[in-house]
Enzyme design. Structure first.
Site, short mmCIF file in Angstrom:
data_model
loop_
_atom_site.label_atom_id
_atom_site.label_comp_id
_atom_site.label_asym_id
_atom_site.label_seq_id
_atom_site.Cartn_x
_atom_site.Cartn_y
_atom_site.Cartn_z
N SER A 58 0.83 -1.21 0.00
CA SER A 58 0.00 0.00 0.00
C SER A 58 0.86 1.26 0.00
CB SER A 58 -0.89 0.01 1.24
OG SER A 58 -0.08 0.27 2.37
N LYS A 59 0.17 2.38 -0.14
CA LYS A 59 0.82 3.69 -0.08
C LYS A 59 1.59 3.85 1.22
CE LYS A 59 -2.82 6.30 -2.13
NZ LYS A 59 -3.86 7.28 -1.94
#
Ligand code: GLU
Length: 515
Positions: free
Chosen positions: A265-266
């Site tokens: 994920s980010k």
């Protein structure tokens, strides 16, 4: 009959394209090109509430940086234009109507409160996942429970309504996924999905299936997160009577965090300081994300790295150009298990591609950096620096940051080396070397520089091992780097001797200390 292969990449412009999305695009592209088919870029922007300005442009720029060129798309056009779903509203309305007319879908007028009340009622009765489905639909306000006149009046009065799919109560839905094998789902687990929203826009499922059919898509290659939607899509194909031309499905494995625990994920990017987006992104909300491009990755290296995240060629080969990937790619060799993201591997690929670039091409990058730093250099010098440095760097910016000594004299000297190697013997030899070089002229080759040094050392009776590190220190300020004689060749005699003399002056007191 073998149909012409047609695949699509169908991102929603709801945010910048994550590398998982780029990988999906890449696999679609490789498959299409291998089969001499077409790769289509379709923008799925029917959820206007999630639309983020700039992301469609971002997606197109990212694909173009990667060398993934759509054959048909929003900009390219094509026989099935428009390729932006918001411009195809009427088409979906027509197909939704077709479903209603055939008894596969119905109008539903329930308000948000009524839906909430239904869910509460079911929960109170012990239903874990309350759904609008074959059972509950009969207690709600829809065209199955209201009379045709009531429905007509509501529509004429302008009451908001959605169109829901009439999912059969007990049916087995099967599909064969090219990566996962047979997938079977019971229709009882699927709710009566909304296919048309009250704003007249279709939902993803309807628009996606209608477009895949109309655009004659033969293979749907997409992320694993869409696997749960696939049975519903199969149902839609059945309801439309398109089962015979239904595309084949291939759902790609997830990209996992570096430790393999969960989806990449980010947040991982922020936590570990590596990019998970192809290009940097500065969102309208101030969101600031780093990109592979801006971090200095070469697009060829990025593509090679991505291709192997979830697919393996079945051989030891690791380096693949785009053309080689097109030849080698196969859906059968896509892994079922998630692919762990490893930024070290991305570094390795970049290094390999840096090494393989010509000095001339790398010099363009280097000259760019130098220009920004306000540093003068001839192209010839930049090419020489690239020749010496390219095996020692991962990113082209390091051609400058790891090799400043080619352009400016040392500002300081590595203390450890000073302490260990700056001896009286070394200083004497360096002084003699500087004098000898000055007699030589301006330019000198690495071999000649070496010969002059050997001569001086012979005369002084000093072993080369006692001097080399000190000489490197005087010339570069550091303890490592490419061959020192090569560096001296690039610097030339006036600059080299100036540096030696300066080091002898600056470090004079230090000799005494070490003695
Ligand atoms: N619009 C969907 C997405 O954003 C497309 C999924 C699909 O390929 O069917 O990923």
């Amino acid at each position: 009959m073998n149909k012409q292969v047609r695949v699509r990449f169908a991102p929603s412009p709801t945010g910048p394209l994550h590398i998982g999305g780029v990988r999906t695009a890449l696999y679609n592209y490789l498959f299409a090109k291998q089969k001499q088919g077409s790769f289509i870029l379709r923008i799925e922007d029917t959820d206007q509430s999630r639309w983020v300005p700039g992301t469609e442009e971002y997606i197109r720029e990212a694909l173009s940086w990667c060398g993934i060129k759509p054959d048909e798309g929003v900009v390219e056009g094509g026989p099935h234009a428009p390729y932006r779903q918001s411009e195809r509203k009427e088409i979906y309305a027509q197909y939704a109507q077709q479903l209603v007319d055939a008894g596969h879908a119905y109008y539903a007028f329930d308000t948000e409160e009524a839906l909430e009340a239904m869910r509460e009622r079911l929960k109170a009765g012990g239903v874990a996942v309350p759904q609008y489905n074959a059972i509950t639909r009969m207690q709600m306000q829809n065209s199955l429970t209201l009379t045709p006149e009531e429905v007509k009046t509501k529509i004429e009065k302008g009451e908001p309504y959605v169109i829901r799919l009439k999912v059969p109560r007990k049916e087995e839905i099967r599909l064969q996924d090219m990566v996962r094998g047979w997938v079977m789902v019971h229709s009882s687990t699927i709710d009566d999905k909304v296919v048309m929203k009250s704003d007249g826009m279709p939902t993803y499922h309807l628009a996606n299936v209608v477009d895949d059919h109309l655009m004659e898509i033969t293979h749907v290659i997409r992320g694993e997160e869409w696997l749960p939607s696939a049975p519903l899509h199969v149902l839609l194909y059945r309801f439309f009577g398109w089962e015979d031309s239904m595309p084949a499905f291939a759902h790609l494995p997830l990209l996992l965090k570096p430790d393999g625990n969960g989806k990449l994920s980010k947040r991982d990017a922020k936590k570990h300081g590596f990019p998970v987006f192809p290009l940097a992104w500065l969102g309208p909300d101030g969101e600031d994300l780093m990109g592979f491009r801006e971090e200095g990755y070469l697009p060829e290296a990025f593509i090679n790295f991505l291709a192997l995240l979830g697919w393996n060629p079945g051989t030891e080969q690791e380096l693949f150009s785009m053309d080689e990937l097109i030849t080698a790619f196969s859906i059968e060799r896509i892994n079922k298990a998630g692919a762990r993201f490893d930024i070290q591997k991305a570094h390795w690929f970049n290094q390999q591609y840096m090494k393989n670039r010509t000095d001339e091409v790398l010099a363009d990058d280097l000259l760019e950096f130098l220009k920004k730093e306000g540093i003068q250099s001839t192209r010839e010098q930049a090419v020489s620096v690239c020749r010496l440095m390219k095996e020692r760097v991962t990113f082209s910016r390091e051609l400058w940051t790891n090799a400043r000594y080619f352009y400016e004299p040392p500002k300081q000297y590595d203390e450890k080396i000073v302490n260990k190697k700056w001896t009286e013997e070394a200083a004497t030899a360096l002084g003699a070397y500087s004098t000898a070089l000055k007699r030589y002229g301006d330019k000198i080759s690495a071999e000649e520089a070496k010969a002059v040094l050997n001569n001086v050392l012979d005369q002084e009776g000093i072993k080369v091992g006692k001097v080399m590190q000190a000489l490197r220190l005087a010339v570069t300020g550091e303890g490592g780097g490419p061959d020192l004689m090569d560096i001296i060749e690039v610097l030339g005699i006036p600059e080299t001797t100036r540096r030696i003399d300066e080091a002898l002056r600056v470090l004079k007191d230090h000799i005494k200390l070490t003695q």
